[in-house]
Scaffold this motif. Structure first.
Motif, PDB file in Angstrom:
ATOM      1  N   ASN A 130      -5.908 -10.876  -5.717  1.00  0.00           N
ATOM      2  CA  ASN A 130      -5.977 -11.699  -4.511  1.00  0.00           C
ATOM      3  C   ASN A 130      -4.649 -11.743  -3.765  1.00  0.00           C
ATOM      4  O   ASN A 130      -4.614 -11.630  -2.541  1.00  0.00           O
ATOM      5  N   GLU A 131      -3.558 -11.912  -4.501  1.00  0.00           N
ATOM      6  CA  GLU A 131      -2.247 -11.916  -3.851  1.00  0.00           C
ATOM      7  C   GLU A 131      -1.932 -10.536  -3.287  1.00  0.00           C
ATOM      8  O   GLU A 131      -1.364 -10.420  -2.193  1.00  0.00           O
ATOM      9  N   ARG A 134      -3.728 -10.360  -0.034  1.00  0.00           N
ATOM     10  CA  ARG A 134      -3.056 -11.178   0.991  1.00  0.00           C
ATOM     11  C   ARG A 134      -1.800 -10.479   1.519  1.00  0.00           C
ATOM     12  O   ARG A 134      -1.550 -10.463   2.726  1.00  0.00           O
ATOM     13  N   MET A 137      -2.847  -7.657   3.688  1.00  0.00           N
ATOM     14  CA  MET A 137      -3.330  -8.164   4.988  1.00  0.00           C
ATOM     15  C   MET A 137      -2.166  -8.412   5.942  1.00  0.00           C
ATOM     16  O   MET A 137      -2.305  -8.200   7.147  1.00  0.00           O
ATOM     17  N   SER A 138      -1.031  -8.840   5.411  1.00  0.00           N
ATOM     18  CA  SER A 138       0.114  -9.151   6.269  1.00  0.00           C
ATOM     19  C   SER A 138       0.675  -7.895   6.944  1.00  0.00           C
ATOM     20  O   SER A 138       1.338  -7.998   7.977  1.00  0.00           O
ATOM     21  N   THR A 171     -11.308 -12.387  -1.229  1.00  0.00           N
ATOM     22  CA  THR A 171     -10.037 -11.979  -0.620  1.00  0.00           C
ATOM     23  C   THR A 171      -9.886 -10.461  -0.591  1.00  0.00           C
ATOM     24  O   THR A 171      -9.439  -9.898   0.408  1.00  0.00           O
ATOM     25  N   PHE A 175      -9.688  -7.942   2.763  1.00  0.00           N
ATOM     26  CA  PHE A 175      -8.692  -6.898   2.992  1.00  0.00           C
ATOM     27  C   PHE A 175      -9.371  -5.555   3.264  1.00  0.00           C
ATOM     28  O   PHE A 175      -9.002  -4.847   4.210  1.00  0.00           O
TER      29      PHE A 175
END
Length: 186
Positions: A130-131, A134, A137-138, A171, A175
Motif C-alpha cells: 500500500n505504501e 502511494r 502515485m505521487s 490502494t 495505482f
C-alpha cells in the motif's frame, strides 16, 4: 560485471593514482562500489563506499573537470541506495532513497522522480504494497513533464509488481488504474 570490467575499474584507479583529484577518485570508487553490489559482494561494496566517502571529504580541487559537478553527497547516497537494493537490503535502500527525495533541489526534478520511484520499489520489497502504491502515485502526475527512460522502466516494474492479483488491495488497484490512465511507457 565481467572480469574485464573489474580489471578496467582497477586499472583506472591505478593509472589515475597521483594525479586524480579527490572528486575523480570518488567517482571511480563509486563505480567500483556499484560493480561490487551487482556482483553481490557486500564487503567489496562497503570497502569502496568507505574509500569514496574518504576521498569526497577531501573536498573540491581547482583541477576538477566540469563533468565532475554531479559527484556530490547526493550522488553517493543514490549509489548507496541502488546498491543496497541490488544487495537485497530494501530497508537500507529505502533510508537512502528517503534522504534523496527530501533533500533534492527542485531543479533536479528528474532525479527526484527517479529516487521516489526507487523508494516505492524498496518499500514494495519490504512488503508494504500500500505504501509502495502511494509513493508510486505521487510520481504519476509529473511523469508527463519529465522525460526519463529510467523512471518509466522502474514505474512499469512497480506497476507489474503491484498489479499481481495475490497482493491486490484498493490502494494497489488505484495505482494500477492511475498508471494506465497516465499512459506511462518504458
Amino acid at each position: 560485471m565481467t572480469l574485464a570490467g573489474r580489471r578496467s575499474n582497477r586499472a583506472a584507479l591505478r593509472v589515475s593514482s597521483g594525479w586524480a583529484t579527490p572528486r575523480l577518485t570518488t567517482l571511480l570508487h563509486l563505480r567500483r562500489a556499484r560493480a561490487y553490489s551487482v556482483l553481490g559482494d557486500t564487503s567489496g561494496f562497503t570497502r569502496e563506499m568507505t574509500k569514496a566517502r574518504r576521498e569526497f571529504e577531501r573536498g573540491t580541487h581547482q583541477d576538477d573537470l566540469p563533468f565532475l559537478g554531479f559527484v556530490t553527497d547526493h550522488e553517493m547516497t543514490g549509489v548507496q541506495g541502488t546498491s543496497f537494493l541490488v544487495l537485497g537490503n530494501p530497508e537500507r535502500a529505502a533510508q537512502s532513497f528517503r534522504a534523496m527525495t527530501m533533500d533534492l533541489s527542485p531543479s533536479h526534478r528528474r532525479n527526484q522522480l527517479y529516487y521516489t520511484t526507487r523508494l516505492a520499489e524498496a518499500t514494495y520489497k519490504q512488503g508494504d504494497v500500500n505504501e509502495a502504491a502511494r509513493i508510486g502515485m505521487s510520481v504519476l502526475p509529473a511523469i508527463g513533464q519529465v522525460s526519463s527512460g529510467r523512471v518509466s522502466r522502474h514505474l512499469a516494474q512497480l506497476r507489474s509488481n503491484l498489479g499481481r492479483p495475490q497482493g491486490s488491495t484498493a490502494t494497489t488497484r488505484e495505482f494500477v488504474d492511475a498508471y494506465a490512465a497516465a499512459a506511462v511507457r518504458p
